[in-house]
Design an enzyme around this catalytic site. Structure first.
Site, PDB file in Angstrom:
ATOM      1  N   LEU A  20      36.201  19.752  19.295  1.00 59.25           N
ATOM      2  CA  LEU A  20      34.841  19.796  19.833  1.00 59.25           C
ATOM      3  C   LEU A  20      34.362  18.425  20.279  1.00 59.25           C
ATOM      4  O   LEU A  20      33.553  18.305  21.195  1.00 59.25           O
ATOM      5  CB  LEU A  20      33.875  20.353  18.778  1.00 59.25           C
ATOM      6  CG  LEU A  20      34.129  21.793  18.319  1.00 59.25           C
ATOM      7  CD1 LEU A  20      33.183  22.155  17.189  1.00 59.25           C
ATOM      8  CD2 LEU A  20      33.959  22.761  19.484  1.00 59.25           C
ATOM      9  N   GLY A  21      34.838  17.390  19.627  1.00 57.11           N
ATOM     10  CA  GLY A  21      34.410  16.042  19.973  1.00 57.11           C
ATOM     11  C   GLY A  21      35.270  15.009  19.279  1.00 57.11           C
ATOM     12  O   GLY A  21      35.859  15.268  18.234  1.00 57.11           O
ATOM     13  N   GLY A  23      35.347  10.783  18.125  1.00 51.30           N
ATOM     14  CA  GLY A  23      34.667   9.509  17.974  1.00 51.30           C
ATOM     15  C   GLY A  23      35.659   8.409  17.668  1.00 51.30           C
ATOM     16  O   GLY A  23      36.875   8.598  17.763  1.00 51.30           O
ATOM     17  N   PHE A  25      36.338   6.904  14.772  1.00 46.40           N
ATOM     18  CA  PHE A  25      37.104   7.106  13.541  1.00 46.40           C
ATOM     19  C   PHE A  25      37.214   8.574  13.146  1.00 46.40           C
ATOM     20  O   PHE A  25      37.790   8.882  12.110  1.00 46.40           O
ATOM     21  CB  PHE A  25      36.455   6.332  12.388  1.00 46.40           C
ATOM     22  CG  PHE A  25      36.292   4.870  12.664  1.00 46.40           C
ATOM     23  CD1 PHE A  25      37.383   4.020  12.635  1.00 46.40           C
ATOM     24  CD2 PHE A  25      35.050   4.348  12.968  1.00 46.40           C
ATOM     25  CE1 PHE A  25      37.240   2.674  12.889  1.00 46.40           C
ATOM     26  CE2 PHE A  25      34.898   2.999  13.226  1.00 46.40           C
ATOM     27  CZ  PHE A  25      35.991   2.153  13.195  1.00 46.40           C
ATOM     28  N   ALA A  26      36.651   9.452  13.942  1.00 41.63           N
ATOM     29  CA  ALA A  26      36.616  10.856  13.525  1.00 41.63           C
ATOM     30  C   ALA A  26      36.717  11.776  14.729  1.00 41.63           C
ATOM     31  O   ALA A  26      36.480  11.382  15.869  1.00 41.63           O
ATOM     32  CB  ALA A  26      35.330  11.145  12.755  1.00 41.63           C
ATOM     33  N   LYS A  27      37.108  13.005  14.441  1.00 43.03           N
ATOM     34  CA  LYS A  27      37.058  14.063  15.438  1.00 43.03           C
ATOM     35  C   LYS A  27      36.539  15.319  14.757  1.00 43.03           C
ATOM     36  O   LYS A  27      36.630  15.468  13.532  1.00 43.03           O
ATOM     37  CB  LYS A  27      38.439  14.309  16.043  1.00 43.03           C
ATOM     38  CG  LYS A  27      39.514  14.748  15.046  1.00 43.03           C
ATOM     39  CD  LYS A  27      40.867  14.879  15.728  1.00 43.03           C
ATOM     40  CE  LYS A  27      41.983  15.196  14.703  1.00 43.03           C
ATOM     41  NZ  LYS A  27      43.317  15.252  15.344  1.00 43.03           N
ATOM     42  N   LYS A  43      35.037  18.159  10.307  1.00 38.86           N
ATOM     43  CA  LYS A  43      35.023  16.751  10.695  1.00 38.86           C
ATOM     44  C   LYS A  43      36.195  16.058  10.022  1.00 38.86           C
ATOM     45  O   LYS A  43      36.325  16.091   8.795  1.00 38.86           O
ATOM     46  CB  LYS A  43      33.697  16.105  10.277  1.00 38.86           C
ATOM     47  CG  LYS A  43      33.514  14.679  10.745  1.00 38.86           C
ATOM     48  CD  LYS A  43      32.114  14.195  10.374  1.00 38.86           C
ATOM     49  CE  LYS A  43      31.839  12.807  10.917  1.00 38.86           C
ATOM     50  NZ  LYS A  43      30.461  12.368  10.576  1.00 38.86           N
ATOM     51  N   ASP A 140      18.879   7.374   9.932  1.00 39.12           N
ATOM     52  CA  ASP A 140      19.438   7.394  11.290  1.00 39.12           C
ATOM     53  C   ASP A 140      19.006   8.664  12.014  1.00 39.12           C
ATOM     54  O   ASP A 140      19.822   9.339  12.641  1.00 39.12           O
ATOM     55  CB  ASP A 140      20.962   7.286  11.245  1.00 39.12           C
ATOM     56  CG  ASP A 140      21.566   6.975  12.619  1.00 39.12           C
ATOM     57  OD1 ASP A 140      20.835   6.426  13.474  1.00 39.12           O
ATOM     58  OD2 ASP A 140      22.743   7.289  12.839  1.00 39.12           O
TER      59      ASP A 140
END
Length: 502
Positions: A20-21, A23, A25-27, A43, A140
């Site tokens: 889905l996405g 980043g 350090f992560a997907k 995640k 945040d």
């Protein structure tokens, strides 16, 4: 899915789907739970790529916060079903939100009408309030961290910058996105926590209604200047009520900024407030002990042992049984509208006393069995005493009392926060100065002569903090750090006597 084989053992209970996405350090991948056939989002945090200590700490903090919410049900906080930690990866299995995030929705709609913005804002405030009640400050808050489910209901997500609040302590870390950060955050000042989330919510409300953020500039120093000065423009098409609410949320002085409780009472917020949001959510511990019988029967039908499921739920364990239970429970509520099928609550000014606000009924945690109650406003003043005397004069009197009781102290930052140590029976030090630290950093104040009998059996360490209240008074607070509780209370009594309070 690419890379699915390397995760097969850790995620053996899931069919893995598309990414889905992605980043730094992560997907995030979509998956299906094999037993319940319900969709989830997973995640995947790659621990090898998070070599920087601060990134590893960020991941650990997010896991800690997420596990606080793993068995709690709130309609507008992303649901976490399990956290799986391996030497290479961290897997966070959570609720799947198919409509993306709030930022994309705002960009698509350009700006929302007041009724739709109010509905979204009410859900956000409900989620943030629940976090604060459980001592979690998000730090945040921004549209990118607010996901939308199939019915465009808000789900608060991404607790990577969150922190747990502790009574008597402030936070200082500068967190979050600059456009949504409070003045005290970008200035590097101490903050308690909830007040910075209120500021961010004010920026989000502005963005919902205006399609842009109130503070924006390509030049970072200019952006900081606007935020610190509270310089922004309210469009003329906004109603008077929402203009009033935004302006009270975006007050630079955190002491004068509106609180979550005051936002809830605001006339604009109260208009068309759904009843399920007017009902305070169940207490954390009570909620963890509640078991839905229909969902329990469905879990047993999948082949799980009923007694083991109940035991796991009561002990708040993370295992296959509890994951299946919560997946079935959540999807049951979505199918029946659950929380979100409630009617509107009457505005407070037009409601009768018996319908003004509600608490959950004893047999129904979801708000369908409601009983009215009268909300009594109470003002709590934690600390020793309130005074209008100048803060320096107050601290001089405090240091005089500490000297009289022969307490060692040192400044903790400024002169209004002191770290103290008291040893009953400790010899008096005659040359202690009021305007200097009586330092005990190197433990020179207490000498060990090798005689075990000469060592004091108890040492009290505590902090003294002077606060400024909203009505321009000063409040002195003491907090025990270590040492016997009863001995600390005895010291407090002696301290108050020396301050001539008792």
């Amino acid at each position: 899915m690419d890379g699915g084989g390397e995760h097969s053992e850790a995620l053996k209970n899931y069919y893995l789907g598309k990414i889905l996405g992605v980043g730094t350090f992560a997907k995030v991948i979509i998956a299906e739970h094999k037993h319940t056939r319900h969709k989830v989002a997973i995640k995947v945090l790659n621990r090898r790529q998070m070599r920087a200590p601060e990134m590893e700490e960020k991941a650990k903090r997010e896991i800690k916060i997420l596990r606080l919410f793993i068995d709690l049900i709130h309609p507008h906080i992303i649901r976490v079903y399990e956290v799986i930690v391996t030497p290479k990866d961290i897997f966070v299995v959570m609720e799947y939100c198919q409509n993306g995030d709030l930022l994309d929705y705002i960009l698509e709609k350009r700006r929302l009408q007041e009724d739709e913005a109010r509905r979204t804002f009410q859900q956000i405030i409900s989620a943030v309030e629940y976090c604060h009640r459980n001592k979690v400050v998000h730090r945040d808050l921004k549209p990118e961290n607010l996901l939308l489910d199939s019915k465009y209901n808000v789900k608060l997500a991404d607790f990577g910058l969150s922190n747990v609040m502790h009574d008597g302590h402030f936070l200082k870390t500068s967190c979050g996105s600059l456009n949504y950060a409070a003045p005290e955050v970008i200035s590097g000042k101490l903050y308690a926590g909830p007040e910075i989330d209120v500021w961010s919510c004010g920026v989000i409300l502005y963005a919902l209604l205006c399609g842009a953020v109130p503070f924006d500039d390509d030049n970072i120093p200019n952006l900081f200047k606007k935020i610190k000065g509270g310089t922004y423009i309210l469009p003329i098409y906004l109603s008077d009520l929402v203009r009033d609410l935004i302006s009270r949320m975006l007050i630079v002085d955190p002491m004068k900024r509106i609180t979550i409780g005051e936002i809830r009472k605001h006339s604009w917020f109260q208009n068309r407030l759904p009843r399920y949001l007017a009902v305070p959510p169940p207490d954390m511990m009570q909620q963890a002990k509640m078991i839905d019988e229909d969902t329990l029967r469905d879990v047993v039908k999948l082949g799980y042992d009923k007694d083991h499921v109940c035991e796991s739920l009561c002990n708040r364990l993370q295992n296959e049984e509890t994951v299946a239970y919560y997946l079935l429970l959540d999807n049951r509520f979505r199918a029946t509208s659950g929380y979100l099928g409630a009617h509107y609550q009457q505005p407070m000014e037009s409601a009768s006393p018996s319908t003004r606000s509600y608490l959950p009924g004893s047999n129904d945690s979801q708000g369908s069995g409601l009983r009215p109650y009268y909300r009594v406003e109470r003002k709590w003043a934690l600390g020793l005493q309130q005074s209008r005397a100048p803060p320096r004069a107050i601290m001089i009197e405090v240091l005089k009392a500490l000297k009289e009781l022969n307490v060692c102290w040192k400044k903790n930052g400024d002169c209004y926060n002191m770290k103290c140590r008291w040893c009953p029976g400790f010899p008096r030090v005659s040359d202690m100065l009021l305007d200097a630290n009586h330092s005990f950093v190197d433990d020179c104040a207490i000498k060990d002569n090798g005689d075990a009998n000469s060592r004091l059996p108890a040492v009290i360490k505590f902090e003294i903090q002077l606060y400024k209240t909203k009505d321009d008074k000063y409040l002195l607070d003491m907090q025990r750090v270590t040492g016997p509780q009863l001995l600390f209370l005895e010291f407090c009594a002696a301290f108050l006597t020396n301050l001539r309070v008792l």
